[in-house]
Write a protein that holds these residues in place. Structure first.
Motif, mmCIF file in Angstrom:
data_model
loop_
_atom_site.group_PDB
_atom_site.id
_atom_site.type_symbol
_atom_site.label_atom_id
_atom_site.label_comp_id
_atom_site.label_asym_id
_atom_site.label_seq_id
_atom_site.Cartn_x
_atom_site.Cartn_y
_atom_site.Cartn_z
ATOM 1 N N ALA A 1 20.623 -5.267 17.183
ATOM 2 C CA ALA A 1 20.882 -3.841 16.969
ATOM 3 C C ALA A 1 20.347 -3.027 18.141
ATOM 4 C CB ALA A 1 20.240 -3.359 15.674
ATOM 5 N N LEU A 2 21.033 -1.967 18.463
ATOM 6 C CA LEU A 2 20.600 -1.017 19.476
ATOM 7 C C LEU A 2 19.716 0.007 18.763
ATOM 8 C CD1 LEU A 2 20.759 0.048 22.365
ATOM 9 C CD2 LEU A 2 22.946 1.127 21.789
ATOM 10 N N VAL A 3 18.448 0.067 19.159
ATOM 11 C CA VAL A 3 17.452 0.820 18.391
ATOM 12 C C VAL A 3 16.875 1.962 19.220
ATOM 13 C CG1 VAL A 3 15.297 0.702 17.084
ATOM 14 C CG2 VAL A 3 16.857 -1.278 17.134
ATOM 15 N N CYS A 4 16.938 3.160 18.666
ATOM 16 C CA CYS A 4 16.260 4.307 19.260
ATOM 17 C C CYS A 4 14.808 4.292 18.807
ATOM 18 C CB CYS A 4 16.929 5.604 18.809
ATOM 19 S SG CYS A 4 16.108 7.082 19.427
ATOM 20 N N LEU A 5 13.901 4.322 19.764
ATOM 21 C CA LEU A 5 12.476 4.255 19.450
ATOM 22 C C LEU A 5 11.887 5.621 19.116
ATOM 23 C CD1 LEU A 5 11.383 1.764 22.246
ATOM 24 C CD2 LEU A 5 11.879 1.260 19.839
ATOM 25 N N TRP B 1 15.080 3.291 24.237
ATOM 26 C CA TRP B 1 15.985 2.498 23.416
ATOM 27 C C TRP B 1 15.738 1.026 23.733
ATOM 28 C CZ3 TRP B 1 19.928 4.510 20.145
ATOM 29 C CH2 TRP B 1 20.068 5.904 20.177
ATOM 30 N N THR B 2 15.930 0.185 22.721
ATOM 31 C CA THR B 2 15.748 -1.243 22.921
ATOM 32 C C THR B 2 16.727 -2.006 22.036
ATOM 33 O OG1 THR B 2 14.079 -3.007 23.031
ATOM 34 C CG2 THR B 2 13.993 -1.554 21.117
ATOM 35 N N VAL B 3 16.711 -3.318 22.147
ATOM 36 C CA VAL B 3 17.550 -4.165 21.313
ATOM 37 C C VAL B 3 16.650 -4.999 20.409
ATOM 38 C CG1 VAL B 3 19.276 -6.002 21.261
ATOM 39 C CG2 VAL B 3 19.359 -4.265 23.067
ATOM 40 N N LYS C 1 34.063 -3.649 22.806
ATOM 41 C CA LYS C 1 32.668 -3.604 22.379
ATOM 42 C C LYS C 1 31.888 -2.683 23.310
ATOM 43 C CE LYS C 1 32.364 -8.212 20.268
ATOM 44 N NZ LYS C 1 32.066 -7.714 18.907
ATOM 45 N N LEU C 2 31.291 -1.645 22.764
ATOM 46 C CA LEU C 2 30.477 -0.744 23.558
ATOM 47 C C LEU C 2 29.022 -1.219 23.632
ATOM 48 C CD1 LEU C 2 31.814 2.746 22.414
ATOM 49 C CD2 LEU C 2 32.484 1.381 24.398
ATOM 50 N N PHE C 3 28.663 -2.122 22.751
ATOM 51 C CA PHE C 3 27.320 -2.706 22.722
ATOM 52 C C PHE C 3 27.464 -4.194 22.513
ATOM 53 C CE2 PHE C 3 23.678 -3.763 19.742
ATOM 54 C CZ PHE C 3 22.756 -3.984 20.759
ATOM 55 N N ASP C 4 26.886 -4.981 23.440
ATOM 56 C CA ASP C 4 27.073 -6.436 23.386
ATOM 57 C C ASP C 4 26.087 -7.150 22.469
ATOM 58 O OD1 ASP C 4 24.670 -6.438 24.790
ATOM 59 O OD2 ASP C 4 25.560 -7.050 26.700
ATOM 60 N N GLY C 5 25.195 -6.404 21.822
ATOM 61 C CA GLY C 5 24.232 -6.997 20.901
ATOM 62 C C GLY C 5 23.027 -7.613 21.573
ATOM 63 N N ASN D 1 13.270 10.212 16.389
ATOM 64 C CA ASN D 1 13.062 9.329 15.236
ATOM 65 C C ASN D 1 13.719 7.984 15.485
ATOM 66 O OD1 ASN D 1 14.138 12.248 13.758
ATOM 67 N ND2 ASN D 1 12.001 11.645 13.544
ATOM 68 N N LYS D 2 13.307 6.990 14.711
ATOM 69 C CA LYS D 2 13.927 5.676 14.831
ATOM 70 C C LYS D 2 15.286 5.652 14.150
ATOM 71 C CE LYS D 2 11.688 1.366 15.680
ATOM 72 N NZ LYS D 2 11.122 0.118 15.160
ATOM 73 N N ALA D 3 16.258 5.058 14.855
ATOM 74 C CA ALA D 3 17.603 4.884 14.309
ATOM 75 C C ALA D 3 18.175 3.596 14.879
ATOM 76 C CB ALA D 3 18.487 6.072 14.657
ATOM 77 N N TYR D 4 19.061 2.964 14.117
ATOM 78 C CA TYR D 4 19.554 1.630 14.443
ATOM 79 C C TYR D 4 21.083 1.635 14.451
ATOM 80 C CZ TYR D 4 14.824 0.669 12.659
ATOM 81 O OH TYR D 4 13.465 0.686 12.415
ATOM 82 N N PHE D 5 21.677 0.986 15.459
ATOM 83 C CA PHE D 5 23.132 0.924 15.589
ATOM 84 C C PHE D 5 23.550 -0.502 15.945
ATOM 85 C CE2 PHE D 5 21.679 5.133 16.681
ATOM 86 C CZ PHE D 5 22.579 5.990 16.069
#
Length: 245
Positions: free
Chosen positions: A73-77, A67-69, A45-49, A233-237
């Protein structure tokens, strides 16, 4: 002699039966049936949520503030300053790998996933070395998009195929990159949409006619970090996982 011949015949018969049943003589299943590639590593897991642990800004130790959670989701602001300054990359580096993740964007958003990033002060941006799996709003992006700029493309190098299925803006997509000894695949929502081999004559010709023609180290490293792009831009991962091949 007759006894030895009988024993050998029985052993050969047992071995043949075992092979036919896909079982070795001691009763274990063959690896290539229970695991089609026993050399694949475990999923990491590269992102623990929950946090930004395991990530940092490219060539920087500054705190990550763009960036935030949110809701796992890992979110680009979309709060980058200069070009590339908001990109984040993994602390770990990878060579041959399978990377999978889910993503979505807002209307008009643009982002991307990088691999084989070379972190060195002689490079100003991630894109100076790293190929990009393009992520973008194909329909409503405010500028005209060329085919090599559409979602799923190997950005400015290889087109996504016509069988691409892209979810509407605001809905989750599932993507995958496979890199194995220069052989590369891009997947989107269960379909393979890009396939190529790096460093071939064809690859070099594409690079020479792309925006990377004057970027000598672009795409040349066989190992490096994974990265997420802040394009303003905003993006979600989410569900970002990788395994080594």
């Amino acid at each position: 002699m007759l006894t030895n011949f009988f024993l050998i015949s029985v052993f050969a018969s047992t071995l043949a039966t075992a092979n036919a049943m896909d079982i070795n003589p001691v009763g274990n299943r063959k690896n290539f049936k229970t695991n089609t590639n026993p050399f694949k590593g475990p999923w990491i897991k590269l992102f623990d949520g929950k946090s930004l642990n395991g990530w940092h800004h490219f060539n920087s130790k500054e705190p990550i503030v763009n960036w935030t959670v949110e809701n796992g989701a890992l979110v680009c602001l979309g709060a980058r300053a200069s070009s590339g300054s908001g990109d984040i990359i993994t602390n770990q580096v990878f060579r041959d790998f399978e990377l999978r993740w889910d993503w979505k964007v807002d209307t008009g958003s643009n982002s991307g996933v990088f691999y084989h990033i070379v972190e060195d002060t002689k490079y100003k941006r991630v894109i100076d070395t790293a190929p990009e799996y393009q992520i973008i709003d194909d329909v409503s992006y405010p500028a005209k998009l060329q085919p090599l700029q559409l979602s799923g493309a190997d950005y400015d190098m290889h087109l996504p195929s016509e069988n691409k299925v892209l979810m509407p803006v605001g809905e989750w997509n599932s993507s995958k990159i496979i890199f194995k000894k220069g052989k590369v695949e891009h997947w989107l929502n269960g379909k393979k949409i890009v396939k190529f081999k790096a460093w071939t004559d064809d690859w070099k010709q594409r690079k020479a006619s792309s925006k990377w023609k004057d970027v000598p180290d672009y795409g040349m490293s066989p190992v490096g970090n994974i990265g997420l792009q802040d394009h303003g831009n905003k993006a979600y991962f989410k569900n970002i996982e990788i395994r080594e091949l």
